[in-house]
Design a protein around this motif. Sequence first.
Motif, PDB file in Angstrom:
ATOM      1  N   ARG A 118       0.831  -1.207   0.000  1.00 44.14           N
ATOM      2  CA  ARG A 118       0.000   0.000   0.000  1.00 44.14           C
ATOM      3  C   ARG A 118       0.869   1.262   0.000  1.00 44.14           C
ATOM      4  O   ARG A 118       0.541   2.254  -0.666  1.00 44.14           O
ATOM      5  CB  ARG A 118      -0.939  -0.009   1.209  1.00 44.14           C
ATOM      6  N   HIS A 123      -0.486   4.933  -0.622  1.00 45.51           N
ATOM      7  CA  HIS A 123      -1.527   4.975   0.405  1.00 45.51           C
ATOM      8  C   HIS A 123      -0.920   5.151   1.803  1.00 45.51           C
ATOM      9  O   HIS A 123       0.293   5.074   1.991  1.00 45.51           O
ATOM     10  CB  HIS A 123      -2.347   3.677   0.389  1.00 45.51           C
ATOM     11  N   ASP A 124      -1.802   5.397   2.760  1.00 46.94           N
ATOM     12  CA  ASP A 124      -1.478   5.340   4.193  1.00 46.94           C
ATOM     13  C   ASP A 124      -0.345   6.286   4.590  1.00 46.94           C
ATOM     14  O   ASP A 124       0.560   5.928   5.350  1.00 46.94           O
ATOM     15  CB  ASP A 124      -1.103   3.896   4.592  1.00 46.94           C
ATOM     16  N   TRP A 129      -2.516   1.036   7.489  1.00 46.05           N
ATOM     17  CA  TRP A 129      -3.688   0.343   6.956  1.00 46.05           C
ATOM     18  C   TRP A 129      -4.368  -0.471   8.034  1.00 46.05           C
ATOM     19  O   TRP A 129      -3.734  -1.104   8.876  1.00 46.05           O
ATOM     20  CB  TRP A 129      -3.248  -0.590   5.824  1.00 46.05           C
ATOM     21  N   THR A 133     -11.321  -0.748   8.718  1.00 44.76           N
ATOM     22  CA  THR A 133     -11.734   0.556   8.208  1.00 44.76           C
ATOM     23  C   THR A 133     -11.553   0.667   6.700  1.00 44.76           C
ATOM     24  O   THR A 133     -12.433   1.167   5.984  1.00 44.76           O
ATOM     25  CB  THR A 133     -10.922   1.674   8.894  1.00 44.76           C
ATOM     26  N   ASP A 134     -10.401   0.202   6.200  1.00 53.40           N
ATOM     27  CA  ASP A 134     -10.006   0.464   4.808  1.00 53.40           C
ATOM     28  C   ASP A 134     -10.399  -0.632   3.826  1.00 53.40           C
ATOM     29  O   ASP A 134     -10.391  -0.397   2.612  1.00 53.40           O
ATOM     30  CB  ASP A 134      -8.489   0.664   4.745  1.00 53.40           C
ATOM     31  N   SER A 141     -15.012  -4.143   0.738  1.00 50.89           N
ATOM     32  CA  SER A 141     -14.974  -3.050   1.699  1.00 50.89           C
ATOM     33  C   SER A 141     -15.767  -3.456   2.941  1.00 50.89           C
ATOM     34  O   SER A 141     -16.521  -4.432   2.927  1.00 50.89           O
ATOM     35  CB  SER A 141     -15.613  -1.797   1.097  1.00 50.89           C
ATOM     36  N   ASP A 194     -15.878  -1.492  11.913  1.00 52.12           N
ATOM     37  CA  ASP A 194     -14.628  -0.852  12.302  1.00 52.12           C
ATOM     38  C   ASP A 194     -14.596  -0.452  13.776  1.00 52.12           C
ATOM     39  O   ASP A 194     -13.671   0.233  14.217  1.00 52.12           O
ATOM     40  CB  ASP A 194     -14.346   0.369  11.425  1.00 52.12           C
TER      41      ASP A 194
END
Length: 246
Positions: A118, A123-124, A129, A133-134, A141, A194
Amino acid sequence: MSAQNALTPRVFLFRHGETEWAKLGRSTGTTEIELNPTGSAQVSSAAAMLVGPGKLLDPRRLERIFVSPRKRAKQTLELLMKPNFDLIQGKYTYTEDIAEWDYGDYEGLKNHEIRVLRQERGHDKERKWDIWTDGCEGGESRHQITERLDRLISQIKEIQQPYMHGEKPVDVLLVAHGLILRCFTKRWIGLSIDNPLPIMFEPGAISVLSYKNNDVDEPALQIGLSLPSEEDALQRIEETYTNDSD
């Protein structure tokens, strides 16, 4: 055993036994991995202690069994119910609603490998990560997970609602995977996927959910469970045989 525990419908969660990928910490979603010898032994041991007429998981009291269609979950069901398989004929359904989280691009990777991937993709930058949540690139998802689990929970409540005071034994069993069963537990008590509630669920382990006050609108974690005494077990066997003959 309290009167409520004896009468209120329950939902048993059973995680499949160990696999080689699980042992190594690899994300295992759609890949078909079989149980390793340790995993088979875990499930067989649990079956000997917990499954059978009058035991904690009584096949005669099961109304429905929902099973992930992945091979490791199917093998687990077969081992778990091996001495009692004739008692669950027509009761089990394989469904994607309780399949493991689809890891997409992260399939087969360990957590630190996912984080490296990622970061390479940009990302992040502000935080690490977090699957809760992600979600997963190319996979599911948390919103998709929530949708399918809520659909299954609604189905279970429809099965159990008419019998909240023990008019008929309508226990339900789920045989599935570590992450999705933890997600299911959160959704059962109305928490978001989450939510940071810490949950552990070992391979070959069992967990129990139910309802407070015999109320279908009060789903709860049954964190303390009294095991049936010999007298209770004999009574429940007799009641179940009576119901079967009606």
